[in-house]
Design a protein around this motif. Structure first.
Motif, short mmCIF file in Angstrom:
data_model
loop_
_atom_site.label_atom_id
_atom_site.label_comp_id
_atom_site.label_asym_id
_atom_site.label_seq_id
_atom_site.Cartn_x
_atom_site.Cartn_y
_atom_site.Cartn_z
N ARG A 649 0.42 -6.62 -1.64
CA ARG A 649 0.35 -6.24 -3.17
C ARG A 649 1.96 -6.07 -3.69
O ARG A 649 2.22 -5.76 -4.96
N GLY A 650 2.81 -5.92 -2.55
CA GLY A 650 4.27 -6.01 -3.24
C GLY A 650 4.78 -4.56 -2.84
O GLY A 650 4.24 -3.73 -2.29
N PRO A 651 6.01 -4.41 -2.69
CA PRO A 651 6.88 -3.39 -1.97
C PRO A 651 6.79 -2.08 -3.21
O PRO A 651 6.89 -0.96 -2.74
N ASN A 652 6.33 -2.55 -4.35
CA ASN A 652 6.59 -1.26 -5.40
C ASN A 652 5.32 -1.33 -6.44
O ASN A 652 5.25 -1.71 -7.59
N GLN A 658 -2.28 3.39 -4.70
CA GLN A 658 -1.45 2.17 -3.91
C GLN A 658 -0.37 2.71 -3.43
O GLN A 658 0.09 2.23 -2.08
N GLN A 659 0.60 3.52 -4.18
CA GLN A 659 1.77 3.91 -3.22
C GLN A 659 1.43 4.58 -2.22
O GLN A 659 2.13 4.47 -1.10
N ASP A 660 0.47 5.69 -2.42
CA ASP A 660 0.22 6.50 -1.04
C ASP A 660 -0.51 5.63 0.03
O ASP A 660 -0.24 5.90 1.33
N GLU A 661 -1.33 4.49 -0.45
CA GLU A 661 -1.86 3.71 0.62
C GLU A 661 -0.65 2.83 1.45
O GLU A 661 -0.85 2.69 2.74
N LEU A 662 0.33 2.27 0.53
CA LEU A 662 1.49 1.70 1.07
C LEU A 662 2.21 2.49 2.21
O LEU A 662 2.40 2.21 3.30
N LYS A 663 2.57 3.67 1.75
CA LYS A 663 3.08 4.71 2.61
C LYS A 663 2.57 4.89 3.80
O LYS A 663 3.10 4.72 4.90
N ALA A 664 1.08 5.01 4.00
CA ALA A 664 0.20 5.50 5.03
C ALA A 664 0.24 4.06 6.08
O ALA A 664 0.36 4.14 7.22
N VAL A 665 0.35 2.89 5.35
CA VAL A 665 0.36 1.72 6.24
C VAL A 665 1.70 1.57 6.83
O VAL A 665 1.81 1.24 8.00
N LYS A 666 2.69 1.86 6.26
CA LYS A 666 3.97 1.64 6.86
C LYS A 666 4.13 2.80 7.99
O LYS A 666 4.82 2.31 9.02
#
Length: 793
Positions: A649-652, A658-666
């Motif tokens: 989905r991209g870095p930003n 989606q920001q929280d989801e990206l943070k959890a995935v990382k």
């Protein structure tokens, strides 16, 4: 899923396992740094011009060290790792030298076979000389209570001789002495050897050494059938009632028998062993100092420019004033030293209290109506706490200092000059500078100089400071700098007390198991080496538990640096394992008679020390932490599609969810990376294991010289296994290891080695010698009897 969205694969994590390893980075980085200077670029620009996106990508392509390289070649890991392998080599050399020096002793032992004589030995006489032990006493019927040629008349005619194997002993004077009269050395004369005789009420000794011989009568035997120079071998010789012994092939001093050894080569060679060890210790310490200087000169680390200062008041919270003080007083004869930074160690407990209070107030504010007076009071307090935290390092700070600061110099030469002034003998003990003596002692500063300046409090110079080279940033326990000395001592007493109880409990458990195995031997009628196998394996397991306990207890103590914490852990591990391994053996087999029995001390020492020298080096090879994380690694493949979907989905992302989801995935990806990372070398445990092998084998050298070979093989195996794992499997150490722990263990060997071997020599060899090392009062013998175990006394 399209190729563009395949951002990560399983191979990325497999490669990560390899990338975590130890690689030769320093040499490659220095090459880039030199090229950057030549080309007028920064190191980062030069790195990018060579096709490396960042340092991580650069480090991935760096080569690994060869497994056969000299330890000095991986000096970039810190001098501590280099000196660790040098320390193992030093211990191996000691064992090799001792093994060679004990060859003459083993030759002497192999020429005797008097093991069965220990059956009649009185161990309470082993460390003293009782001149009445060989006095004539006669047998149960009073026969031969005085010296005489009692056998002569029984064999004057060969056809009517009462003995089937006559010898010269027929013409020699003898009498019956007490059962603890020792045999004589067979090297003197076989026919003069005292023999144990079975008597109606027990046994006595047929003693020739107690009597003066008549040369005229002896000459009669030398001219006829009685001329054989053999020991008495009549049918009344006593037996050892089925006792089994280790055998002469073990080449132990037990072969000589009790009170029968006279060969001076044995004490001479062990004296040489002690002297050679002292010389090797001196050489090892000098070599370590030179190696540390060589590594330090060839590598650059933060502590090359920093000193740690203690003794400042808790009110010394202004970085500028501290910086000005050291600018003026750091170096002798220089008042404008360039100081880059002063890092204050804050009272972390106060800092934590403020942070905790701030979180508590924020939570309370969220639950309060912002328009109420209560909310305004909460906000006001939060502003005060935030201001106090932000003021750290300024004149207006509201926080307390720990009294410890780190001062960073611009130049390494200034740091070293500062240490010459503040860290000399005179500075440590008399708070004074050191002065030179003419041209001959120009750089040594042997004389007492002027008093060192004191840090001002309220405008008056009051605080006496102590200065030392700082540890590297990752080595400093900032959170424990402000802990009072009384609290440190209290915690140290508690942890050491708990460790003592654990060692005592483990000692008792191993001792109980050993007693049980001895009972099995007696009931089964067999034993020997294999009977010692189970307790030896249990000792290896218990040693592992003691190491884990020592590490946990060391973490509970307060130390300024991780290195000091490792000292404490290593000391606990070493003492615990030595007591549990060597101590329990001697406690079980305290009397000389038990040392040489089948399944006794020699058998037990061999199996226990062999297993405990070979198994511990294998344990790191298993990397149990990495094996345990196998379950977590197995879940990776199922999670990869989801990871790629979120990352695609991209870095930003703009959406909050989606920001929280990206943070959890990382965060989950980082967890999988940690699961794929190999374990790391634990120097504290490795040093403790080496010391355990060395001390235990050293202490049992006099009773079993070949144990030196066990120690040599064990340390050699540990050397190559640890080197293979460090360079071929383990993750790169997170922080450099300095030389302090290596120097600590060399000093440990210096204190324990010569004294331990000397005491061990006295304990294990004195019972075999006819001329005892301990003479004098009965009180002296009693003390040693109590120390050596007195359950039969």
């Amino acid at each position: 899923m399209g190729e563009a969205k395949q951002l990560i694969t399983k191979e990325n994590f497999t490669q990560w396992t390899k990338d975590c390893g130890v690689k030769c980075i320093q040499k490659e980085y220095d090459d880039i740094a030199v090229s950057a200077v030549k080309n007028g670029k920064t190191v980062q620009e030069e790195m990018q011009s060579r096709g490396f996106k960042d340092f991580h990508q650069f480090s991935k392509q760096c080569p690994k060290f060869k497994k056969t390289c000299w330890p000095i070649e991986f000096a970039e890991l810190g001098s501590g790792y280099v000196l660790y392998f040098q320390f193992l080599g030093f211990l191996m050399i000691i064992f090799f030298v001792h093994l060679c020096l004990q060859v003459p002793c083993m030759v002497v032992y192999s020429g005797s076979s008097n093991l069965v004589d220990w059956y009649w030995n009185d161990w309470t006489q082993a460390y003293g000389t009782d001149s009445t032990r060989c006095d004539c006493v006669g047998n149960s019927s009073g026969y031969a209570a005085t010296c005489g040629t009692w056998d002569y008349d029984l064999c004057t005619n060969q056809s009517e001789c009462a003995f089937t194997t006559p010898g010269k002993w027929l013409c020699q004077s003898w009498c019956y002495a007490g059962k603890y009269c020792p045999k004589t050395d067979m090297d003197v004369s076989a026919s003069m050897v005292n023999q144990y005789i079975q008597d109606g009420s027990g046994w006595v000794v047929k003693s020739y050494s107690s009597c003066t011989q008549n040369a005229t009568i002896i000459a009669m035997c030398e001219a006829d059938f009685r001329s054989g120079n053999t020991a008495y071998s009549g049918s009344d010789l006593a037996s050892d009632e089925g006792s089994t012994w280790i055998g002469t092939q073990w080449m132990s001093p037990g072969n000589l028998g009790p009170d029968e050894a006279t060969n001076v080569i044995i004490p001479t060679m062990y004296t040489v062993c002690v002297i050679s060890m002292c010389v090797l210790i001196l050489m090892a310490y000098s070599s370590q100092v030179l190696t540390d200087h060589k590594v330090d000169a060839g590598t650059v680390s933060p502590n090359d420019f920093a000193i740690m200062v203690k003794g400042l008041p808790s009110t010394a919270t202004d970085e500028d004033s501290i910086q000005e003080f050291f600018k003026e007083h750091a170096i002798k004869g220089k008042t404008d030293t360039e100081i880059v930074k002063v890092v204050i160690g804050w009272d972390v407990e106060e800092w934590r209290e403020n942070i905790a209070r701030l979180k508590e107030l924020k939570k309370k504010l969220d639950q309060t109506d912002r328009t109420t007076p209560e909310a305004k009071d909460i906000q006001k307090e939060m502003v005060q706490i935030t201001g106090a935290l932000k003021s750290a390092g300024t004149k207006d700070t509201k926080l307390r200092s720990s009294g410890v600061v780190v001062v960073l110099f611009r130049y390494q030469s200034d740091m070293r000059a500062c240490l010459r002034k503040w860290d000399s003998f005179w500075a440590k003990w008399f708070n004074c500078e050191s002065e030179n003596i003419g041209l001959l002692w120009k750089n040594n500063g042997l004389c007492k100089g002027a008093a060192l300046p004191r840090f001002p409090i309220g405008g008056r110079p009051i605080a006496k400071l102590t200065v030392a080279r700082a540890a590297n940033p990752g080595d400093i326990h900032w959170a424990e700098l402000a802990v009072p000395q009384s609290e440190r001592i209290k915690r140290l007493a508690i942890t050491n007390g708990v460790m003592f109880l654990l060692i005592a409990a483990c000692f008792g458990a191993v001792y109980g198991l050993r007693v049980a195995s001895m009972a099995v031997k007696e009931s089964a009628g067999s034993g020997g080496v294999w009977l010692s196998l189970l307790p030896a394996l249990v000792v290896a397991v218990v040693n592992g538990l003691l190491m884990a306990a020592a590490r946990m207890l060391g973490d509970k103590e307060f130390h300024d640096t991780l290195t000091e914490q490792e000292f404490s852990q290593a000391a606990k591990m070493s003492v615990g394992m030595v007591v549990n391994t060597a101590g329990v053996l001697y406690f079980i087999y305290a009397t000389p008679k038990e040392w040489y029995q089948d399944g006794g001390l020699v058998n037990g020492a061999f199996t226990m020390l062999l297993i405990n020298a070979i198994i511990p080096p294998i344990i790191p090879y298993c990397d149990f932490g990495y094996q345990i994380r196998k379950t977590q690694r197995s879940k990776l493949e199922a999670r990869l599609p989801y990871f790629n979907e979120v990352l695609g989905r991209g870095p930003n992302p703009k959406d909050k969810e989606q920001q929280d989801e990206l943070k959890a995935v990382k965060a989950e990806i980082e967890a999988f990376k940690r699961a794929h990372a190999p374990g790391s070398m634990n120097p504290t445990r490795r040093y403790a294991t080496a010391i355990k092998t060395f001390v235990c084998c050293l202490l049992y050298e006099p009773v079993f010289p070949m144990i030196s070979l066990v120690g040599l093989v064990g340390l050699c195996f540990q050397y190559w296994m640890d080197k293979y794992l460090l360079l071929g499997w383990f993750s790169r150490p997170k922080r450099p290891l300095n030389a302090d722990i290596a120097n600590f263990f060399v000093r440990f060997v210096k204190l324990v080695g010569p004294i331990g071997l000397s005491v061990s020599f006295f304990i294990f060899l004195t019972p075999s010698f006819s001329d005892k090392a301990l003479r004098g009062t009965g009180h002296g013998r009693l003390v040693f009897q109590l120390l050596l175990g007195g359950r039969e006394w």
